[in-house]
Motif scaffolding. Sequence first.
Motif, mmCIF file in Angstrom:
data_model
loop_
_atom_site.group_PDB
_atom_site.id
_atom_site.type_symbol
_atom_site.label_atom_id
_atom_site.label_comp_id
_atom_site.label_asym_id
_atom_site.label_seq_id
_atom_site.Cartn_x
_atom_site.Cartn_y
_atom_site.Cartn_z
ATOM 1 N N PRO A 75 1.297 5.108 -19.397
ATOM 2 C CA PRO A 75 2.256 4.737 -18.522
ATOM 3 C C PRO A 75 1.888 5.021 -16.987
ATOM 4 N N THR A 76 2.526 4.121 -16.054
ATOM 5 C CA THR A 76 2.473 4.231 -14.747
ATOM 6 C C THR A 76 3.467 5.504 -14.534
ATOM 7 N N PRO A 77 2.904 6.401 -13.485
ATOM 8 C CA PRO A 77 3.853 7.544 -13.215
ATOM 9 C C PRO A 77 5.028 6.946 -12.661
ATOM 10 N N ARG A 78 6.028 7.690 -13.130
ATOM 11 C CA ARG A 78 7.385 7.187 -13.057
ATOM 12 C C ARG A 78 7.831 6.916 -11.383
ATOM 13 N N PHE A 79 7.194 7.994 -10.516
ATOM 14 C CA PHE A 79 7.574 7.625 -9.202
ATOM 15 C C PHE A 79 7.270 6.471 -8.733
ATOM 16 N N MET A 80 6.180 5.925 -9.050
ATOM 17 C CA MET A 80 5.581 4.638 -8.397
ATOM 18 C C MET A 80 6.396 3.504 -8.776
ATOM 19 N N SER A 81 7.443 3.580 -9.841
ATOM 20 C CA SER A 81 8.439 2.422 -10.121
ATOM 21 C C SER A 81 9.708 2.842 -9.493
ATOM 22 N N SER A 82 9.789 4.002 -8.767
ATOM 23 C CA SER A 82 10.877 4.280 -8.151
ATOM 24 C C SER A 82 11.396 3.547 -6.978
ATOM 25 N N LYS A 83 12.624 3.494 -6.465
ATOM 26 C CA LYS A 83 13.311 2.481 -5.619
ATOM 27 C C LYS A 83 12.483 3.173 -4.013
ATOM 28 N N TRP A 84 12.676 4.384 -3.856
ATOM 29 C CA TRP A 84 12.189 4.762 -2.684
ATOM 30 C C TRP A 84 10.677 4.585 -2.599
ATOM 31 N N PHE A 85 9.837 4.984 -3.630
ATOM 32 C CA PHE A 85 8.546 4.477 -3.431
ATOM 33 C C PHE A 85 8.204 2.964 -3.096
ATOM 34 N N ARG A 86 8.547 2.041 -4.114
ATOM 35 C CA ARG A 86 8.584 0.792 -3.953
ATOM 36 C C ARG A 86 9.056 0.287 -2.406
ATOM 37 N N TYR A 87 10.155 0.538 -2.113
ATOM 38 C CA TYR A 87 10.888 0.134 -0.904
ATOM 39 C C TYR A 87 9.739 0.637 0.172
ATOM 40 N N GLY A 88 9.492 2.008 0.262
ATOM 41 C CA GLY A 88 8.567 2.770 1.165
ATOM 42 C C GLY A 88 7.329 1.994 1.305
ATOM 43 N N PHE A 89 6.721 1.724 0.243
ATOM 44 C CA PHE A 89 5.531 1.012 0.258
ATOM 45 C C PHE A 89 5.660 -0.429 1.027
ATOM 46 N N LEU A 90 6.703 -1.200 0.651
ATOM 47 C CA LEU A 90 7.018 -2.597 1.204
ATOM 48 C C LEU A 90 7.130 -2.142 2.871
ATOM 49 N N ALA A 91 7.681 -1.285 3.413
ATOM 50 C CA ALA A 91 7.862 -0.884 4.570
ATOM 51 C C ALA A 91 6.678 -0.685 5.234
ATOM 52 N N PHE A 92 5.730 0.252 4.760
ATOM 53 C CA PHE A 92 4.369 0.375 4.999
ATOM 54 C C PHE A 92 3.581 -1.026 5.279
ATOM 55 N N PHE A 93 3.720 -1.584 4.215
ATOM 56 C CA PHE A 93 2.831 -2.747 4.132
ATOM 57 C C PHE A 93 3.154 -3.849 5.171
ATOM 58 N N MET A 94 4.564 -3.957 5.338
ATOM 59 C CA MET A 94 5.080 -4.709 6.385
ATOM 60 C C MET A 94 4.637 -4.355 7.786
ATOM 61 N N THR A 95 4.566 -2.879 8.026
ATOM 62 C CA THR A 95 4.203 -2.263 9.343
ATOM 63 C C THR A 95 2.766 -2.741 9.433
ATOM 64 N N MET A 96 1.803 -2.622 8.404
ATOM 65 C CA MET A 96 0.690 -2.894 8.646
ATOM 66 C C MET A 96 0.425 -4.540 8.785
ATOM 67 N N PHE A 97 0.984 -5.046 8.245
ATOM 68 C CA PHE A 97 0.779 -6.441 8.318
ATOM 69 C C PHE A 97 1.322 -6.925 9.832
ATOM 70 N N GLY A 98 2.383 -6.442 10.279
ATOM 71 C CA GLY A 98 2.641 -6.560 11.714
ATOM 72 C C GLY A 98 1.733 -6.164 12.714
ATOM 73 N N SER A 99 1.124 -4.988 12.416
ATOM 74 C CA SER A 99 0.206 -4.691 13.292
ATOM 75 C C SER A 99 -1.076 -5.573 13.240
ATOM 76 N N MET A 100 -1.415 -6.206 12.213
ATOM 77 C CA MET A 100 -2.430 -7.197 11.888
ATOM 78 C C MET A 100 -1.998 -8.360 12.854
ATOM 79 N N LEU A 101 -0.838 -8.727 12.834
ATOM 80 C CA LEU A 101 -0.408 -9.933 13.531
ATOM 81 C C LEU A 101 -0.551 -9.828 15.148
ATOM 82 N N LEU A 102 -0.279 -8.644 15.576
ATOM 83 C CA LEU A 102 -0.384 -8.068 16.788
ATOM 84 C C LEU A 102 -1.956 -7.979 17.370
ATOM 85 N N GLN A 103 -2.873 -7.750 16.367
ATOM 86 C CA GLN A 103 -4.447 -7.769 16.775
ATOM 87 C C GLN A 103 -4.577 -9.092 17.109
ATOM 88 N N THR A 104 -3.950 -10.238 16.198
ATOM 89 C CA THR A 104 -4.136 -11.589 16.211
ATOM 90 C C THR A 104 -3.821 -11.852 17.667
#
Lengths: 194, 66
Positions: A75-104
Amino acid sequence: MKTKHWYDYLWLWCIAYFVLGFFNILFAWLGMIDFMVPLLFAIIGGNKAFCNRYCGRSQLLTKIGIDCKCSRNVPTPRFMSSKWFRYGFLAFFMTMFGSMLLQTYKVFSGAKTLSESVKLLWTFKVPWDWAYQAGSTADWVAQFAFGFYSVMLTSAIIGMIMMFLFKPRSWCAFCPMGSMTQIICKLKQHEPIL
Amino acid sequence: MKRLAFVDKNRCVSCGACMKVCPMGAISVWRGCYSVVDEQKCVGCGKCANICPAGCIEVKAREVIA
Ligand code: SF4
Ligand code: SF4
Ligand code: SF4
């Protein structure tokens, strides 16, 4: 035995993408398809047909994990499918994506020079200069390709690690694309997202 | 059929892994939001629960209908 459809072979696309980008980074732009299609399905169709059917990455993870028995399948550790982790990771990922666009943008505006490297796990800079012939396109076009390939490869590496450690598709528990499309679908159906 | 799959729809990430492995075509993702089980079709085999990356499916005894 279930009948196979053409889309059951999209895992080949996933491999092809990384191979093509290894030889010519400009192919990384094709990854835009994997960004736009899921969103279009969600926004227009109100469904997750991409995740449910057409995602080559999850097919590949299942193949390696189940067919090649590489996944511990615990089983996947339970916290990894929790809302805060999922949405938190989404936010982190989008931030990194934004920084990539900024570099571009910086390369586009001339504030920075093109960096012919791939950044793995947002930390490790790996030289990738063989995949690009300087001057063959505008620098920002190449910069975006390197950046986008980094995003794709980084998430693939995390997906693989998750597959080895837990369930073959454990990555799907917090894949930003999966979270984003689910949020869109839930909003459309007035389902609670928290 | 004595057993049935139950989905915790609040935890489901609507990935569709369950749908792909179900031999009965008994579980599907409802409009991209969460999975729903067709009680008529489910045989309680547990394949969906085994593949689910969110661990949100539990196969339990069916409610006894009086
Ligand atoms: S959650 Fe991500 S990896 Fe999983 S099927 Fe959806 S897009 Fe593919
Ligand atoms: S496998 Fe689990 S998380 Fe994925 S759609 Fe089915 S119930 Fe939801
Ligand atoms: S328990 Fe078996 S039959 Fe029932 S939904 Fe899951 S995979 Fe399908």
